[in-house]
Design a protein around this motif. Structure first.
Motif, PDB file in Angstrom:
ATOM      1  N   ILE A   9      -3.930   7.802 -14.509  1.00  0.00           N
ATOM      2  CA  ILE A   9      -4.153   6.407 -14.146  1.00  0.00           C
ATOM      3  C   ILE A   9      -5.597   6.219 -13.704  1.00  0.00           C
ATOM      4  O   ILE A   9      -6.225   5.217 -14.004  1.00  0.00           O
TER       5      ILE A   9
ATOM      6  N   TRP B 223     -10.494   0.103  -3.163  1.00  0.00           N
ATOM      7  CA  TRP B 223     -10.100  -1.018  -2.298  1.00  0.00           C
ATOM      8  C   TRP B 223     -10.966  -1.045  -1.039  1.00  0.00           C
ATOM      9  O   TRP B 223     -11.454  -2.082  -0.633  1.00  0.00           O
TER      10      TRP B 223
ATOM     11  N   HIS C  82      -6.988   1.932  -6.759  1.00  0.00           N
ATOM     12  CA  HIS C  82      -7.074   3.150  -5.963  1.00  0.00           C
ATOM     13  C   HIS C  82      -7.582   2.793  -4.572  1.00  0.00           C
ATOM     14  O   HIS C  82      -8.445   1.930  -4.396  1.00  0.00           O
ATOM     15  N   TRP C  83      -7.057   3.448  -3.555  1.00  0.00           N
ATOM     16  CA  TRP C  83      -7.398   3.172  -2.157  1.00  0.00           C
ATOM     17  C   TRP C  83      -8.904   3.252  -1.908  1.00  0.00           C
ATOM     18  O   TRP C  83      -9.477   2.441  -1.193  1.00  0.00           O
TER      19      TRP C  83
ATOM     20  N   ILE D  65      -0.567  11.022  -6.807  1.00  0.00           N
ATOM     21  CA  ILE D  65      -0.434   9.904  -7.727  1.00  0.00           C
ATOM     22  C   ILE D  65      -0.075  10.457  -9.099  1.00  0.00           C
ATOM     23  O   ILE D  65      -0.772  11.314  -9.626  1.00  0.00           O
TER      24      ILE D  65
ATOM     25  N   GLN E 297      -2.842  -2.003 -10.093  1.00  0.00           N
ATOM     26  CA  GLN E 297      -2.880  -0.886  -9.158  1.00  0.00           C
ATOM     27  C   GLN E 297      -4.350  -0.569  -8.917  1.00  0.00           C
ATOM     28  O   GLN E 297      -5.098  -0.343  -9.868  1.00  0.00           O
TER      29      GLN E 297
ATOM     30  N   HIS F 115       0.870  -1.177   0.000  1.00  0.00           N
ATOM     31  CA  HIS F 115       0.000   0.000   0.000  1.00  0.00           C
ATOM     32  C   HIS F 115       0.899   1.217   0.000  1.00  0.00           C
ATOM     33  O   HIS F 115       1.652   1.431   0.943  1.00  0.00           O
TER      34      HIS F 115
ATOM     35  N   SER G 170      -3.994   7.338  -2.158  1.00  0.00           N
ATOM     36  CA  SER G 170      -3.043   6.236  -2.137  1.00  0.00           C
ATOM     37  C   SER G 170      -3.462   5.089  -3.055  1.00  0.00           C
ATOM     38  O   SER G 170      -4.582   5.025  -3.548  1.00  0.00           O
ATOM     39  N   VAL G 171      -2.507   4.182  -3.287  1.00  0.00           N
ATOM     40  CA  VAL G 171      -2.676   3.085  -4.230  1.00  0.00           C
ATOM     41  C   VAL G 171      -2.333   1.769  -3.537  1.00  0.00           C
ATOM     42  O   VAL G 171      -1.406   1.698  -2.743  1.00  0.00           O
TER      43      VAL G 171
ATOM     44  N   TYR H  59      -1.084  -1.991  -4.433  1.00  0.00           N
ATOM     45  CA  TYR H  59      -0.519  -2.835  -5.481  1.00  0.00           C
ATOM     46  C   TYR H  59      -0.956  -4.269  -5.210  1.00  0.00           C
ATOM     47  O   TYR H  59      -0.854  -4.755  -4.091  1.00  0.00           O
ATOM     48  N   CYS H  60      -1.478  -4.936  -6.234  1.00  0.00           N
ATOM     49  CA  CYS H  60      -2.089  -6.258  -6.059  1.00  0.00           C
ATOM     50  C   CYS H  60      -1.578  -7.260  -7.084  1.00  0.00           C
ATOM     51  O   CYS H  60      -1.132  -6.889  -8.160  1.00  0.00           O
TER      52      CYS H  60
END
Length: 87
Positions: free
Chosen positions: A33, A74, A70-71, A21, A68, A15, A47-48, A50-51
């Protein structure tokens, strides 16, 4: 016999708590993005996560790609903790 379709999951790897960004650049300028009208690219909500995208075949999982997320998205997805052993 009908073949079962694999089930897919997103697995958070890290995270990034970014204050801004930034997307990749090209001659014409920055490539967005995320849609800035819906997902902030500045401030504490920018925040982002990563998965890894994995597909399950019974008890075996295979990595499909990375992503990627976005928070905000998520958090809306209500992620839950789950132990996954990657080899």
């Amino acid at each position: 016999m009908e073949e079962k379709k694999p089930r897919a999951d997103l697995v958070a790897i890290s995270h990034l708590k970014a204050l801004e960004i930034k997307g990749p650049f090209r001659v014409e300028g920055e490539i967005d993005i995320f849609d800035r009208r819906h997902f902030p690219d500045l401030g504490p909500e920018s925040s982002v996560v990563y998965c890894l995208v994995i597909e399950w075949y019974g008890e075996i999982a295979s990595r499909v790609t990375v992503a990627q997320v976005h928070w905000t998205v998520w958090q809306r997805a209500r992620p839950r903790r789950k132990h996954i052993r990657l080899i």
